[in-house]
Design a protein around this motif. Structure first.
Motif, short mmCIF file in Angstrom:
data_model
loop_
_atom_site.label_atom_id
_atom_site.label_comp_id
_atom_site.label_asym_id
_atom_site.label_seq_id
_atom_site.Cartn_x
_atom_site.Cartn_y
_atom_site.Cartn_z
N ASN A 97 -26.17 -25.36 -58.83
CA ASN A 97 -25.33 -24.59 -57.92
C ASN A 97 -25.35 -23.11 -58.29
N GLU A 98 -25.35 -22.82 -59.58
CA GLU A 98 -25.41 -21.42 -60.03
C GLU A 98 -26.74 -20.78 -59.61
N LEU A 99 -27.83 -21.55 -59.72
CA LEU A 99 -29.13 -21.04 -59.31
C LEU A 99 -29.18 -20.81 -57.80
N ALA A 100 -28.59 -21.74 -57.05
CA ALA A 100 -28.56 -21.59 -55.59
C ALA A 100 -27.78 -20.34 -55.19
N ALA A 101 -26.66 -20.09 -55.86
CA ALA A 101 -25.85 -18.91 -55.55
C ALA A 101 -26.66 -17.64 -55.76
N GLY A 102 -27.49 -17.63 -56.79
CA GLY A 102 -28.34 -16.48 -57.05
C GLY A 102 -29.39 -16.28 -55.98
N ARG A 103 -29.71 -17.33 -55.24
CA ARG A 103 -30.66 -17.24 -54.12
C ARG A 103 -29.96 -16.93 -52.79
N GLY A 104 -28.63 -16.84 -52.85
CA GLY A 104 -27.88 -16.62 -51.62
C GLY A 104 -27.75 -17.86 -50.77
#
Length: 329
Positions: free
Chosen positions: A267-274
Motif C-alpha cells: 500500500n505504501e508503494l502504491a501511494a508513491g505511484r499515486g
C-alpha cells in the motif's frame, strides 16, 4: 428514463488482443460471480452493469452456478440485457461456464458432453441469448476423457451456441493436452481463466509459458485476492468485511500477520505511484501484457470506477518491480 450509453465509452478503456485470435478484450472485465442475482438488489446490479459499459467494459463474465442462488446471475443479466443493453449486443462479449454442481443426478456437474451441452442450453434460456461469445469448461473432470470434454466444446461452436471456447482452473499440463485436442478438432482454444494475483502466482510456473507458446489468451480472476489487495485489511479485519463475516471465500485466518505486513508495504508503494493498492494490484497483473484482461468483481459502482482508473498508470519502473518482488518474497 431509458438508458442511453455514454458516447465516450471507448475513449479511455484499453483493449488487448486475446492470444493470436482476432478478438480484443477490455483490460478490465466484470465478473458476475457473487454480487449479482438473488444475493443483491436488481437495481444495484443493473447500475453496476450499465456503469461498467459506460466505462468501456464490454466483457461480462458469468457461469451457470453464479448467484447465489445458482442461475440467478444469468437471469438478472438477461433481464438487463433485454431491457437496457439489447441494442448493444454486438458490442458485448458475454461468457459463461459449466463444470460445477448445478442439478441432482449423475449429469449435473463436471465435464461430460451431456452436462456441458445441457448446461449451456439452460444458460442461453436464462440470458435470452442465441449464443454466447465464450463458453468455458469451468474445471477439468478427472473421470471424463479430455477427448469428450473438448469434443463437446467443439460441438458447441459448430452448433453456433458459442463463438469461442475457453478453460478455467486447468493446470499447465492439462491445458497443453486440451490445446492439442482442440487444434486437431479445428476449434482452437481462445483463452484460459486462472486465479492470479500478487498473492497467488502459480500460473508463472508453467501455465503462462504454455499459453504463450500456443497463442492462447488469459483472463485473471481474483486479481485482488478476494479483497486482500485493497485498503480494507490494512488496519485489521473489519466486522463488515468478507473475512470478518461468514464468507466461505475468505475468513479471518487467511489474514496472517505476514500477509498483513505485505499488504501494508504494498500500500505504501502504491501511494508513491499515486494509486490505491487495488489499482496497483490490477496494474501489476496486467504488466508486460502477458495477461489479456483482469476480471474484477464488485458490490457497488464506486469500486468499478476505482478499478478502471488503474488503467491510467500501468507502467512500472524496474525499481518498483524489484521492490514488489522483495515485499512478496
Amino acid at each position: 428514463m431509458r438508458y442511453q450509453a455514454s458516447a465516450t465509452r471507448y475513449a479511455e478503456m484499453k483493449y488487448n488482443r486475446t492470444g493470436k485470435s482476432g478478438l480484443k478484450l477490455p483490460a478490465i472485465s466484470l465478473g458476475l460471480w457473487h454480487n449479482f442475482g438473488g444475493v443483491n438488489t436488481h437495481e444495484n446490479g443493473k447500475a453496476m452493469l450499465l456503469r461498467s459499459f459506460d466505462l468501456g467494459i464490454t466483457h461480462f463474465d458469468l457461469a451457470n452456478n453464479y448467484g447465489p442462488p445458482p442461475g440467478s446471475a444469468e437471469e438478472m443479466f438477461g433481464q438487463v440485457l433485454k431491457q437496457e443493453l439489447a441494442a448493444h449486443r454486438d458490442e458485448l462479449i458475454i461468457s459463461t461456464k459449466a463444470g460445477y454442481y448445478m442439478w441432482e443426478g449423475p449429469y449435473g456437474e463436471w465435464g461430460s458432453k451431456k452436462y456441458l451441452i445441457s448446461s449451456l442450453d439452460q444458460s442461453l434460456k436464462r440470458m435470452g441469448l442465441d449464443y454466447v461469445d465464450i463458453f468455458y469448461s469451468h474445471r477439468p473432470d478427472p473421470n471424463t476423457p479430455f477427448e469428450e470434454t473438448m469434443g463437446a466444446l467443439d460441438q458447441i461452436v459448430r452448433q453456433g451456441k458459442a463463438l469461442y471456447v475457453g478453460l478455467s482452473n486447468y493446470t499447465a499440463e492439462q491445458t497443453e493436452q486440451a490445446v492439442k485436442i482442440l487444434k486437431d478438432l479445428g476449434t482452437p482454444l481462445l483463452i484460459h481463466q486462472p486465479k492470479y494475483s500478487m498473492l497467488n502466482r502459480w500460473i508463472e510456473e508453467g501455465l503462462q509459458g504454455v499459453l504463450e507458446e500456443h497463442g492462447v489468451g488469459s483472463i485473471a480472476f481474483c486479481p485482488l485476492a478476494q479483497g486482500l489487495l485493497t485498503n480494507k485489511y490494512i488496519s485489521g479485519v473489519p466486522a463488515d468485511s468478507r473475512a470478518g463475516g461468514s464468507s466461505v471465500f475468505l475468513n479471518e485466518k487467511d489474514i496472517t500477520q505476514e500477509t498483513q505486513n505485505k499488504i501494508i508495504k504494498l500500500n505504501e508503494l502504491a501511494a508513491g505511484r499515486g494509486q490505491s493498492l487495488a489499482q496497483m494490484a490490477l496494474a501489476w497483473v496486467l504488466r508486460g501484457e502477458r495477461v489479456t484482461s483482469a476480471l474484477i468483481g464488485a458490490s457497488r459502482v464506486s469500486q468499478i470506477e476505482e478499478n478502471v482508473a488503474a488503467l491510467k498508470n500501468l507502467d512500472f519502473s524496474n525499481e518498483e518491480l524489484a521492490q514488489i518482488e522483495e515485499i512478496l518474497k
